[in-house]
Design a protein around this motif. Structure first.
Motif, mmCIF file in Angstrom:
data_model
loop_
_atom_site.group_PDB
_atom_site.id
_atom_site.type_symbol
_atom_site.label_atom_id
_atom_site.label_comp_id
_atom_site.label_asym_id
_atom_site.label_seq_id
_atom_site.Cartn_x
_atom_site.Cartn_y
_atom_site.Cartn_z
ATOM 1 N N ILE A 233 0.490 -0.921 0.082
ATOM 2 C CA ILE A 233 0.293 0.112 0.102
ATOM 3 C C ILE A 233 0.895 1.461 -0.365
ATOM 4 N N ALA A 234 2.033 0.501 0.672
ATOM 5 C CA ALA A 234 2.653 2.416 0.678
ATOM 6 C C ALA A 234 3.410 2.509 -0.401
ATOM 7 N N ILE B 244 0.744 4.728 -3.265
ATOM 8 C CA ILE B 244 0.235 5.866 -2.143
ATOM 9 C C ILE B 244 0.870 5.835 -3.354
ATOM 10 N N ILE B 245 2.679 6.001 -3.347
ATOM 11 C CA ILE B 245 3.711 6.943 -3.690
ATOM 12 C C ILE B 245 3.799 6.969 -5.639
ATOM 13 N N TYR C 126 1.328 8.647 -6.901
ATOM 14 C CA TYR C 126 0.679 9.826 -6.350
ATOM 15 C C TYR C 126 1.944 10.419 -7.608
ATOM 16 N N LEU C 127 2.930 10.168 -7.755
ATOM 17 C CA LEU C 127 3.956 9.978 -8.667
ATOM 18 C C LEU C 127 3.778 10.244 -10.170
ATOM 19 N N MET D 261 8.112 15.550 -6.310
ATOM 20 C CA MET D 261 8.248 14.857 -4.901
ATOM 21 C C MET D 261 8.104 16.478 -4.373
ATOM 22 N N SER D 262 7.758 18.057 -5.022
ATOM 23 C CA SER D 262 8.477 18.622 -3.843
ATOM 24 C C SER D 262 6.945 19.153 -2.817
ATOM 25 N N ILE D 263 5.599 18.959 -4.131
ATOM 26 C CA ILE D 263 4.695 18.609 -2.803
ATOM 27 C C ILE D 263 3.677 20.664 -3.250
ATOM 28 N N SER D 264 4.200 20.741 -4.566
ATOM 29 C CA SER D 264 2.846 21.837 -3.932
ATOM 30 C C SER D 264 1.653 21.562 -4.153
ATOM 31 N N LEU E 133 0.059 18.283 -5.547
ATOM 32 C CA LEU E 133 -0.624 17.236 -3.872
ATOM 33 C C LEU E 133 -2.126 17.220 -4.394
ATOM 34 N N LEU F 166 -7.832 7.133 2.380
ATOM 35 C CA LEU F 166 -7.209 8.216 2.015
ATOM 36 C C LEU F 166 -7.983 8.302 1.137
ATOM 37 N N ALA G 23 -8.482 13.519 2.400
ATOM 38 C CA ALA G 23 -8.336 14.171 1.328
ATOM 39 C C ALA G 23 -9.206 14.986 0.757
ATOM 40 N N GLN H 125 7.081 20.069 5.143
ATOM 41 C CA GLN H 125 5.953 19.327 4.689
ATOM 42 C C GLN H 125 5.554 18.277 5.421
ATOM 43 N N MET I 210 -1.564 15.660 4.973
ATOM 44 C CA MET I 210 -1.551 15.405 2.770
ATOM 45 C C MET I 210 0.102 15.003 2.573
ATOM 46 N N LYS J 169 4.874 11.019 1.648
ATOM 47 C CA LYS J 169 6.057 10.020 2.368
ATOM 48 C C LYS J 169 5.692 10.493 4.138
ATOM 49 N N ILE K 169 2.516 7.785 4.394
ATOM 50 C CA ILE K 169 4.022 6.230 4.529
ATOM 51 C C ILE K 169 4.163 6.145 5.792
#
Lengths: 734, 734
Positions: A401-402, A405-406, A409-410, A417-420, A424, A502, A506, B546, B550, B553, B556
């Motif tokens: 699952i981890a 998720i990643i 997301y990517l 990965m900058s999470i702007s 996001l 999850l 959100a 961050q 939400m 990272k 996870i």
């Protein structure tokens, strides 16, 4: 109305699903139900199941009325909630209830027919059982998408907002109907779980252990209740659970899509909203194809049987994977390739978790065999090794699952990965759509699940009707297969619950936004900056509510969330214990007072046992269920948005791992017993066998009551928070 | 050196503790060790314990050398770590090891002497046992504060930084010596836990169940190993665990104090650093007074015995509460009143958790009695009800800790819930000082803990030496008392671990800051603002990395943290199973091959059983322990600061709840068995008794291996992250 043509694929797919569900139902009903004795037993089970359902729905109706009134008060009295909520809540519950009713009705009609078909050939038995399971699978996805379509059309018609905001409001409103589905599912899982295990444990402890009569023996007064329980817990409970995950994932993803592209608006935003619905719709159509592929030849081995089911599921999965690329490309979604891979990520994660579950719980593999082996030194070592196995078995699903998720997301945000704010919201949309991907095959995967209890009941019917041994052998083969698919299905249910939760978390942020607007707050102050609520991004809200890991409100929420998972399990475990106790006493009473039961001359009072299980389950399900509803409200009122998000994350993290642990320990104990019964370590009747029976009994509430209920606890807490977001933002103590 | 006079109270208190430890030790040694037979048995146990410790320290030394070399490489080779770390790490481990050695040596000398004293009078027995336990308690706190004092003086002398930064650097450097203590503690808890339960389960399964000989019978080859195990697990393991919490809480709070007031500097900052040390120091002095108050009269009831111990602890607690106000006031700390209440919050929380633990695990109360009652329907229901009880029992401790967090936080920052940079750093300091408050009575509470296994061993000695029944009755009374104090002590250890871990998490941020400076990064960019690292606040770092709920990272990290708790438990449970299995085989072999063991004519080979347990424990402890060290490093390298904080929070939330669940289920099973043995539900030898014995056996690894090891897992993961902060900020993949 500006609904584009392509949208209509969604209600059409829903109707196709319902049509095929009806077709399979009629087909099944046309089969012979066998001898008079078989019909009679089936009728006992059917009546018991319907009596249970009636009682259950009566209690649930009261709860729904109270909650709907409460929501109406919040919406119309205090104005802290969307006025559609009470109605959306009610339909969510209603549709989920109907799905449960259909599934249960089908299953109870199908058992005797499966036994009869199995007396003709294994392939015919498999077909009747599996296609009856498919009725449930298709009813769930069909009703789910139908409810979604109707609400979309209604809200699209009535909603006054315009531009990018319109879809945001529509989708966040629709999301609240998930709470109806969640609440129904919780009662179905908890009530059904308590019922089935009280009956099972009661039947085993007195019947098998004290009176020494075999499983499914008609002399055991609790045996009908036990057979009813399989339907109540595994058909209706599992169906409601996945109905909720299914709708939840589609709705949450739609809401995330609407939010992610609200500033863009137009077709881009609309496509982001429709994408999850369309993937689900196409998934239905391809699931139907898969269902038709499931068949086997006579004298098939276990492996071949598993292969037949696997064939159907795998072909559907592959087709859906391919179709996803086509759908997203044709929709003209800019990042169609990346998002398609997010969907695939979900599909693959579901398969890996299913495989891992099978590895840890099937007695074809070492872990479960070791549990059986530990039976040689008595029940204590069986328990210790089973618990150890369950705990270790959490590693692969969590890592999967981890990773899902990643990757989801990517893929969805172009590897940012900058999470702007942008990366996001797009990434979270990717996680949501991965959940949709995982659940897109639900039409067929749920069929493989609901098929299990039907085969189980067919075996019970064959036993009680005194059919030839050969028939029982065939139904046993089908049943054993069902145990494996059930384990896989549970892994699947848990995995999808995690991703859905999850996505719900959100979209909770979106509800908070709507909630603020609803109470008339149009701007928020963040460290000196003033931001319009409409334009505020997820990072803005994180900062405004200080949802960081150093905020004590968040930490307290996490602690309470972790605790909730354990307390909820403790309550349901104890509930099973108490309900089983009354069953034990009733069975003992009947053996004592009704003359000639054991010689076969007297008839046990089956109905009384059904009634006791029903009442026990109804009484015991209320407190844990209400706790799951009240705690998120209380945490919201005291600790605000930060506390709620902490609660949800804590509940999700701990609940997910705990659920896998309990499901796998329980599955392994069950199969370790079966392994010994197949003749290992002394076989049936040996001390090793007795030790593994203890493990199996402990495992019953693990795998069929507490573990699966956790899936719903996780989702329901999110849903409650979503519905209560308005109250939380309008009012919180700290 | 600009060390103020008042600081010297800290090393003085440490030395006072060590002097009294020595005094009690000499006093105990002066007692008669009884008959030759008693001496012989005590010598067997002592030799076994020392052999174990020697072997354990040998393995641990290798691990320490490897880790220290790794740290040296990071510090001197790559420059991503403070150059003091390798040395601080080694002394932390060394001092903790010495404390374990002293405690164990004392305990093994004391058991025969306690038996001998008990043959004279109950009061004398209590006094010898308790004061021997006090040696351990005082050695732990004395060595802990001594190590802290020495390092403070050394760093104060060598550290070149000036102004507010000097104390920040000193305190964050000191914090890293906690990792040495943590690592030592982990091996002690895991290795000791596996040892003691392998011996216990092995001795019970073959001796009691198969051969039918009573507990502590000299004919059982595993009986010496079993007695050794009590010392290894409960004395050395518990001591190392609390040594680590003690140092960790003081050091983390000092670091938080230095950080909170770094911009103010001067006396204000220095006082914030000294306050936790001084509270600990005064706590030592007042604990010694409490120790002298513990005495009882002959023929005391259980309640009176409990009252005697309670008297000592309660008086110490009250005195410390009073002293806290005085210390903080005299130090001239501005918010002395609020901070004093933070300390009281910690003290009160510790007491509530202890009481709740007692309620759930003592057979004077309903929950445990119900577990015993469920034995009437066999072992399965005992297991189900015990698990249910454990799960439910998590509610009060979690709510208590949640309340303690919020109150300690609010008291410390003047009731500011707004979570500004200032209120946050002061509030977190309050949480840290609450942990110090909870642990300030450790000198005496640990004495009540270490006293348990001494009384237990005294009973074993009395049995094996064939002392009169009256003596065994008295040691049994002391032992039963020990079971209750052990349960309370475990609640205490878990509660303090949770608060300490929180304080460590907060100081992790400080380590990150130092880490950034260390690699030459002097400014960070936060959403357009540029902030000097030196001036950056906790909210700044939360925003920079961050660390919101939400961020995938973080999510996870939380999932993996939750999983770690379960996987770690699964590994240790299985380890006990395997180690017990070899013990079972060895005992069976001896019964088979050594003639006349059962008739008392042959002498069993005790040493061989001790050796098997020792080897098993050493072999089995390595993998889970290394996992606990490697996972935080791996998460840091892959997911960076956000992932690490997620990991710590997930591990803390799940680990805390899981630890309480396991400890309480285990305690309740143990006492349910004792309750039946007292004559309820058929008493000894009945089927109900056999069912509760199964529960007790399952509970052994729950309460004495996996559960307590979780405390350390939680803290060690924080410590590893703290030490590795430099590497994480210098390098992370995502």
């Amino acid at each position: 109305m500006n609904v584009p043509l392509i949208f209509w694929l969604v209600p059409i797919a829903a109707i196709v699903a319902l049509v095929f569900a009806r077709y399979f139902f009629v087909q099944m009903k046309a089969q012979s139900e066998g001898t008079e004795r078989m019909k009679e037993i089936a009728s006992h089970v059917r009546k018991g199941a319907m009596a249970y359902l009636k009682q259950q729905y009566r209690v649930v109706t009261v709860v729904f009325i109270v909650l709907a009134a409460f929501f109406a008060l919040l919406a119309y009295g205090f104005g802290v909630q969307n006025p559609w909520v009470p109605f959306a809540f009610l339909t969510g519950g209603l549709f989920s209830g109907i799905a449960g009713f259909i599934g249960m009705k089908t299953a109870t009609y199908a058992s005797a027919r499966t036994a009869q078909a199995a007396s003709e050939s294994l392939n015919r038995g498999l077909r009747v059982a599996f296609r009856s399971g498919a009725v449930m699978g298709l009813a769930v996805v069909g009703l789910g998408l139908l409810d979604i379509s109707i609400w979309y059309l209604v809200l699209d018609y009535f909603e006054p907002a315009d531009g990018g905001q319109k879809l945001v409001v529509i989708t966040t409103t629709m999301l609240t109907f998930g709470m109806g589905a969640s609440t129904q599912a919780l009662f179905a899982r908890v009530g059904g779980g308590i019922y089935t295990k009280a009956a099972d444990v009661g039947a085993d402890l007195v019947g098998k252990v004290e009176a020494g009569i075999p499983e499914d023996d008609p002399r055991n007064p609790a045996t009908i209740a036990d057979n009813v329980g399989d339907n109540v817990g595994d058909v209706a409970g599992m169906g409601a659970d996945l109905y909720e995950s299914y709708c939840g994932s589609v709705l949450a993803t739609a809401a995330l899509g609407a939010a992610a592209f609200s500033s863009v608006g137009g077709t881009v935003q609309m496509n982001a909203v429709f994408a999850p619905m369309l993937i689900a719709a196409v998934g239905i159509l391809l699931s139907v194809i898969g269902i038709f592929l499931v068949r086997t030849k006579e004298g098939a081995t276990m492996k071949q049987l598993l292969g037949s089911l696997g064939m159907g599921v795998n072909v559907s999965s592959l087709l859906i994977a391919g179709a996803t690329f086509a759908i997203l490309f044709l929709l003209g979604i800019e990042n169609w390739l990346g998002l398609s891979f997010s969907v695939i990520t979900g599909l693959v994660a579901g398969i890996i978790i299913g495989q891992a579950t099978e590895y840890y719980t099937s007695h074809s593999y070492k872990p479960t065999q070791k549990v059986a082996q530990s039976g040689q030194t008595g029940p204590a070592t069986v328990i210790i090794s089973g618990l150890g196995l369950g705990m270790l078995s959490t590693a692969i699903p969590v890592i999967t699952i981890a990773a899902a998720i990643i990757f989801a997301y990517l893929f969805a945000n172009g590897f940012d990965m900058s999470i702007s704010a942008t990366s996001l919201s797009q990434g979270l949309y990717g996680i949501g759509i991965a959940a949709v991907g995982m659940l897109s095959t639900l039409g067929i995967t749920l069929a493989t699940d609901a098929y299990g209890p039907i085969a189980d009941n067919a075996g019970g019917n064959a036993e009680m009707s005194g059919l030839p041994k050969e028939v029982r052998r065939r139904t046993d083969a089908l049943d054993a297969l069902g145990n494996t698919t059930a384990a896989t299905g549970k892994g699947f249910a848990i995995g999808s619950a995690a991703l859905t939760a999850l996505a719900l978390m959100a979209s909770y942020i979106e509800e908070v936004k709507i909630g603020l607007l609803h109470i008339g707050q149009t701007a928020i102050d963040i460290a000196g900056r003033t931001v319009n609520v409409v334009d505020a991004t997820i990072p803005d809200f994180m900062e405004y509510y200080q949802v960081t890991l150093m905020n004590p409100k968040v930490l307290i929420g996490i602690f309470i969330g972790s605790m909730m998972a354990f307390v909820f399990c403790g309550l349901t475990m104890n509930a099973v214990g108490r309900a089983a106790q009354s069953m034990v006493e009733e069975v003992r009473r009947q053996f004592r007072e009704i003359k000639g039961i054991l010689t076969g001359e007297g008839t046990p009072d089956y109905a009384r046992c059904v009634e006791i299980s029903t009442k026990g389950a109804q009484k015991e399900m209320l407190f844990p269920s209400l706790l799951a509803i009240i705690v998120p409200i209380a945490v919201g009122v005291v600790f605000g948005v930060a506390g709620v998000l902490g609660l949800l994350v804590g509940g999700l993290g701990t609940g997910f791992v705990l659920a896998i642990f309990m499901a796998n320990s329980g599955g392994a104990w069950d199969n370790a017993k079966k392994y010994v019964e197949e003749g290992h370590y002394g076989g049936k009747g040996s001390d090793t066998h007795k030790a593994t029976v203890v493990g199996d009994t402990v495992g019953d509430p693990f795998k069929d009551t507490s573990g699966p209920s956790l899936n719903i606890l996780i989702k329901l807490m999110s849903m409650v928070s979503i519905v209560m977001a308005g109250l939380t933002v309008a009012f919180s103590v700290l």
